[in-house]
Scaffold this motif. Structure first.
Motif, PDB file in Angstrom:
ATOM      1  N   LEU A  87      -7.113  -7.318   5.383  1.00  0.00           N
ATOM      2  CA  LEU A  87      -7.410  -5.989   5.006  1.00  0.00           C
ATOM      3  C   LEU A  87      -5.821  -5.681   4.532  1.00  0.00           C
ATOM      4  N   ALA A  88      -4.663  -5.979   5.287  1.00  0.00           N
ATOM      5  CA  ALA A  88      -3.444  -5.990   4.889  1.00  0.00           C
ATOM      6  C   ALA A  88      -3.065  -6.335   3.498  1.00  0.00           C
ATOM      7  N   LEU A  89      -3.592  -7.363   3.052  1.00  0.00           N
ATOM      8  CA  LEU A  89      -3.242  -8.194   1.844  1.00  0.00           C
ATOM      9  C   LEU A  89      -3.757  -7.637   0.782  1.00  0.00           C
ATOM     10  N   PHE A  90      -5.154  -6.867   0.877  1.00  0.00           N
ATOM     11  CA  PHE A  90      -5.862  -6.145   0.137  1.00  0.00           C
ATOM     12  C   PHE A  90      -5.265  -4.654  -0.251  1.00  0.00           C
ATOM     13  N   LYS A  91      -4.863  -4.128   0.790  1.00  0.00           N
ATOM     14  CA  LYS A  91      -4.129  -2.920   0.765  1.00  0.00           C
ATOM     15  C   LYS A  91      -3.115  -2.946  -0.191  1.00  0.00           C
ATOM     16  N   SER A  92      -2.028  -4.001   0.226  1.00  0.00           N
ATOM     17  CA  SER A  92      -0.745  -4.273  -0.341  1.00  0.00           C
ATOM     18  C   SER A  92      -1.008  -4.645  -1.989  1.00  0.00           C
ATOM     19  N   GLY A  93      -2.146  -4.942  -2.463  1.00  0.00           N
ATOM     20  CA  GLY A  93      -2.392  -5.221  -3.691  1.00  0.00           C
ATOM     21  C   GLY A  93      -2.108  -7.013  -3.901  1.00  0.00           C
ATOM     22  N   LYS A  94      -1.453  -7.563  -3.096  1.00  0.00           N
ATOM     23  CA  LYS A  94      -1.240  -8.782  -3.200  1.00  0.00           C
ATOM     24  C   LYS A  94      -2.405  -9.873  -3.579  1.00  0.00           C
ATOM     25  N   VAL A  95      -3.598  -9.281  -3.139  1.00  0.00           N
ATOM     26  CA  VAL A  95      -4.832 -10.302  -3.395  1.00  0.00           C
ATOM     27  C   VAL A  95      -5.860  -9.381  -3.843  1.00  0.00           C
ATOM     28  N   ARG A  96      -6.519 -10.041  -5.023  1.00  0.00           N
ATOM     29  CA  ARG A  96      -7.549  -9.027  -5.727  1.00  0.00           C
ATOM     30  C   ARG A  96      -8.766 -10.035  -6.250  1.00  0.00           C
ATOM     31  N   ALA A  97      -9.893  -9.479  -6.464  1.00  0.00           N
ATOM     32  CA  ALA A  97     -10.964 -10.336  -6.809  1.00  0.00           C
ATOM     33  C   ALA A  97     -10.954 -10.206  -8.134  1.00  0.00           C
TER      34      ALA A  97
END
Length: 294
Positions: free
Chosen positions: A162-172
């Protein structure tokens, strides 16, 4: 980008909630025509000064809806898990089988229904609770403390994802989605093959081929008998489940942004529940394989 690598979202798209949700810029959603016969000027000014209707007032999906319904589903899973864990521990194994088969059937039904059914989604959660509770008790009896380790591991992976997603560092991204689908299909094929070998008694280990050691790895990483093949497969599966969470988060964000109808918050909650159960079971199995090889 397609909404959802999670099978739950494959047959659904969150559609814009425009039917019945249009308001003419007023807090009440009532069309007001200045200058109309009999209109009261003060009332018109009051209405126009009100804030626009938010998602909750216009029947659109919100993050709060998804959170509440997901917590409800997880709560039902925990209640179901309490049956083999505390109420009927002697029936943990048969309850695990019933929960696995029933959950699989209802999972498919819910995944391919055009409209979400809260009753069927909660029934799925209850059956999966029986499965999760049963398999946890079976492994807890052999590896004391494994349940707590698996729960903590699941929470850590969920929080980091969740933290990586919110930071924008990991995206689908489309490229990542292609890799995910190839890896997921390969993992599913291996799991079916491994299950077949276990059912026909071809393999002897508790987890089939996963229990076997990788040749030439004796003594490496502290494993006297060799690194378990299940360690590699388990890490891959946990990675797939974590990326599935990224896809779920992406789908939910798109649904909220596009004004999906509020009822689709049940679809989002169902998808998250499926992924979290998958993640927990994979972590539980990985810990069991590692501890069994010590």
């Amino acid at each position: 980008m397609a909404l959802g690598g999670n099978p739950v979202f494959n047959s659904k798209t969150f559609r814009s909630a425009t039917r019945g949700n249009r308001a003419s810029g007023t807090g009440t959603g009532t069309a007001i025509h200045p200058g109309g016969a009999g209109a009261d000027q003060q009332q018109l000014e009051y209405l126009y000064n009100q804030p626009s209707a938010g998602p909750a007032e216009t029947g659109r999906m919100t993050f709060d809806d998804v959170i509440v319904k997901t917590l409800l589903c997880i709560g039902v899973v925990l209640v179901g898990a309490a049956v083999p864990a505390f109420l009927l521990p002697g029936l943990a194994l048969p309850l695990m089988v019933v929960g696995a088969l029933g959950g699989f059937v209802l999972g498919l039904v819910n995944a391919f229904k055009r409209e979400p059914s809260p009753a069927l989604i909660l029934a799925y959660a209850a059956l999966e609770g029986l499965f999760v509770g049963g398999i946890t008790m079976v492994l807890e009896a052999r590896f004391p403390g494994i349940a707590l380790q698996a729960v903590l591991g699941t929470l850590v992976v969920f929080g980091v994802t969740l933290a990586l997603f919110k930071s924008g560092k990991v995206r689908a991204t489309p490229k990542a989605m292609k890799f995910f689908m190839i890896a997921l299909i390969s993992y599913a094929a291996f799991s079916l093959l491994n299950l077949g070998l276990m059912l026909f008694g071809v393999t002897e280990g508790m987890f089939g081929l996963r229990s076997n050691a990788i040749p030439g790895t004796q003594g490496m990483l502290g494993f006297d008998g060799g690194i378990p093949f299940g360690l590699v497969i388990g890490l891959l599966a946990i990675g797939l489940a974590a990326f599935s969470l990224i896809i779920d988060f992406t789908s939910i964000s798109a649904g909220v942004r596009n004004g999906a109808p509020q009822r689709y918050s049940w679809t989002a909650a169902f998808g998250l529940t499926v992924t979290l159960i998958w993640l927990y079971v994979e972590i539980l199995r990985l810990i069991a394989i590692v501890r069994g090889s010590e």
